[in-house]
Design an enzyme around this catalytic site. Structure first.
Site, PDB file in Angstrom:
ATOM      1  CE  LYS A  74       1.295   5.423   8.053  1.00 34.77           C
ATOM      2  NZ  LYS A  74       1.146   4.364   7.113  1.00 34.77           N
ATOM      3  CE1 TYR A 110      -3.601   2.598   0.656  1.00 33.15           C
ATOM      4  CE2 TYR A 110      -2.300   3.297   2.538  1.00 33.15           C
ATOM      5  CZ  TYR A 110      -3.341   3.503   1.660  1.00 33.15           C
ATOM      6  OH  TYR A 110      -4.126   4.627   1.802  1.00 33.15           O
ATOM      7  CG  ASP A 128       5.755   3.616   0.748  1.00 37.58           C
ATOM      8  OD1 ASP A 128       6.090   4.263   1.765  1.00 37.58           O
ATOM      9  OD2 ASP A 128       4.577   3.470   0.381  1.00 37.58           O
TER      10      ASP A 128
HETATM   11  C1  LIG Z   1       0.529   4.825   5.685  1.00 38.19           C
HETATM   12  C2  LIG Z   1       1.282   4.539   4.451  1.00 38.19           C
HETATM   13  C3  LIG Z   1       1.219   5.364   3.323  1.00 38.19           C
HETATM   14  C4  LIG Z   1       0.272   6.526   3.243  1.00 38.19           C
HETATM   15  O1  LIG Z   1       0.549   7.531   4.149  1.00 38.19           O
HETATM   16  P1  LIG Z   1      -0.624   8.588   4.511  1.00 38.19           P
HETATM   17  O2  LIG Z   1       0.048   9.554   5.421  1.00 38.19           O
HETATM   18  O3  LIG Z   1      -1.712   7.784   5.148  1.00 38.19           O
HETATM   19  O4  LIG Z   1      -1.074   9.203   3.238  1.00 38.19           O
HETATM   20  C5  LIG Z   1       2.037   5.093   2.261  1.00 38.19           C
HETATM   21  N1  LIG Z   1       2.862   4.034   2.280  1.00 38.19           N
HETATM   22  C6  LIG Z   1       2.952   3.205   3.337  1.00 38.19           C
HETATM   23  C7  LIG Z   1       3.915   2.056   3.300  1.00 38.19           C
HETATM   24  C8  LIG Z   1       2.138   3.412   4.437  1.00 38.19           C
HETATM   25  O5  LIG Z   1       2.193   2.541   5.456  1.00 38.19           O
END
Ligand SMILES: *Cc1c(COP(=O)(O)O)cnc(C)c1O
Length: 424
Positions: A265, A142, A237
């Site tokens: 995060k 994701y 990511d």
């Molecule tokens: C949470 C997450 C996102 C998206 O981040 P948001 O701040 O919710 O837009 C993208 N990539 C990974 C791996 C994530 O865990």
């Protein structure tokens, strides 16, 4: 006092599904979400006055626990001088230098407001840099709710059974090639089938949005080699893993240098922050130096920078990562003891974990999907009634923070044992 149940009824009238992010609605486990009135350390207090040990940590950011004193103090102090200026501010430089020091593959970095913005910008930048259109992603990974990346995506999209979202034009989805994780042959085949067309490969180096599974030996090295050979941009990511699994994220642990990294995060300390950065040669394609446009009214916001910097400083000062590894190891040992003999698979790296309701191994989305979600839902609700809040979906990772104590881990293991006995 209004109860969670009453609030949810009111919320549903004005907010789609009653929530501002789908997984919060508890559809993956049934029932209704609770509303939180305050949080401190590893505990949440609901509006119903239930106190819960929290293993979600606001989905990752709360690595020091909730309302950590240094973070709150930095926010208060900075807010007194104004909330946003729309001009350069010194905290942005401190954040950029901190990120580049902690994550050496990042030579230049730009701040954004969410992980979604970070991955979206990485994709556009990779396309602008290479002059190519197609991207490769992996099933179950994701990367936020970016159009091109909502194809076989994990997290809430997976929990709600629509990993492919309505509203993503087919023409765009066709530019996304989706492959199974941990399968090097599939990557080689995809490059062979799309010669000179792949702008980028994006992945969670440790996929944690379909539960949690790890890259097999050499999978990441092999991917790095192919991308270099084919001239494709390798995007890690690390929105979830960055600054959590190690100071330098998963790329430090696996010793791989991606071309671009998406972050979020933990670097926001609980405020809305994302970042993306990498090789200077690629980053210099961004406006105003280059032709790839990217911008943000609130990007580099001083309060958000102050919160994130305070959190990172405290992690370094206390070597939070070794605390988390010790807590993780203790949590793993306690969990393995109580799941013995049951058809369950526990996976952990550092402070992230998942208990799959199936026998192992779990190495990709397909294997994760074989979990018994009905039984998981019963287990989840049993734990919740006993004061333990795990993520409300089989397909989300759990998070430990530096505030989880040995006593918290012990108490959790006892409640896990009790509720496993109820569902098996
Ligand atoms: C949470 C997450 C996102 C998206 O981040 P948001 O701040 O919710 O837009 C993208 N990539 C990974 C791996 C994530 O865990």
């Amino acid at each position: 006092m209004t109860t969670s149940r009453q609030l949810f009824e009111i919320a549903k009238k004005r907010i789609p599904g009653g929530v501002n992010s789908p997984v919060r609605a508890f559809r993956g486990v049934g029932g209704e979400p609770f509303f939180v009135k305050s949080a401190s350390g590893c505990r949440l207090t609901t509006v119903d006055d239930d106190v819960l040990i929290d293993f979600v940590g606001t989905w990752g950011p709360a690595i020091l626990g909730h309302a950590a004193e240094p973070v709150i103090a930095a926010v208060r102090e900075t807010a007194g001088r104004g909330l946003s200026f729309g001009t350069p501010n010194p905290l942005e430089i401190e954040m950029a230098e901190t990120i580049c020091r902690m994550v050496p593959s990042v030579q230049k970095v730009r701040m954004v407001n969410s992980g979604t913005e970070a991955t979206m910008s990485c994709i556009r930048l990779a396309r602008g840099f290479t002059g190519r259109s197609k991207i490769i992603k992996f099933e179950g990974c994701y990367h936020g709710h970016v159009d091109s990346l909502l194809v076989k995506a994990g997290s809430g999209a997976l929990t709600h059974g629509n990993p492919d979202s309505a509203g993503v034009p087919e023409a765009l989805a066709r530019l996304t090639v989706t492959l199974p994780f941990n399968n090097p042959d599939a990557i080689a085949a995809a490059f062979a089938a799309n010669p000179g067309e792949i702008a980028a490969v994006i992945l969670e180096p440790v996929p944690a949005n379909a539960g949690l599974y790890l890259p097999e030996p050499h999978f990441l090295e092999n991917l790095r080699d192919i991308c270099t050979r084919e001239g494709a941009v390798l995007i890690f990511d690390e929105v979830m893993t960055g600054f959590r699994l190690a100071r330098g994220g998963a790329q430090e642990i696996y010793n791989i240098t991606p071309d671009l990294t998406a972050m979020g995060k933990v670097i926001g300390g609980g405020l809305p922050v994302g970042a993306f950065g990498g090789r200077a040669e690629i980053m210099d394609c961004l406006s105003p130096d280059g032709p790839v446009y990217q911008a943000g009214t609130l990007s580099g916001n001083p309060i958000a920078m102050a919160a994130g910097l305070a959190q990172l400083r405290e992690m370094e000062r206390t070597d939070g990562w070794s605390t988390l590894e010790k807590t993780g190891a203790a949590f793993e040992a306690a969990t393995r003891e109580v799941i013995q003999g049951l058809p369950l698979t526990f996976q952990r790296i550092g402070s992230m974990f998942c208990l799959y309701f199936r026998e192992g191994p779990v190495r990709n989305l397909q294997e994760a999907m074989g979990s018994d979600r009905v039984r998981f839902g019963k287990f989840f609700h049993g734990c919740l009634s006993d004061g333990i809040y795990f993520a409300p979906s089989q397909f989300e990772a759990g998070f430990l923070c530096t505030a989880h104590s040995a006593a918290d881990i012990q108490q959790t293991a006892e409640i896990v044992q009790k509720n496993l006995a109820r569902v098996f």
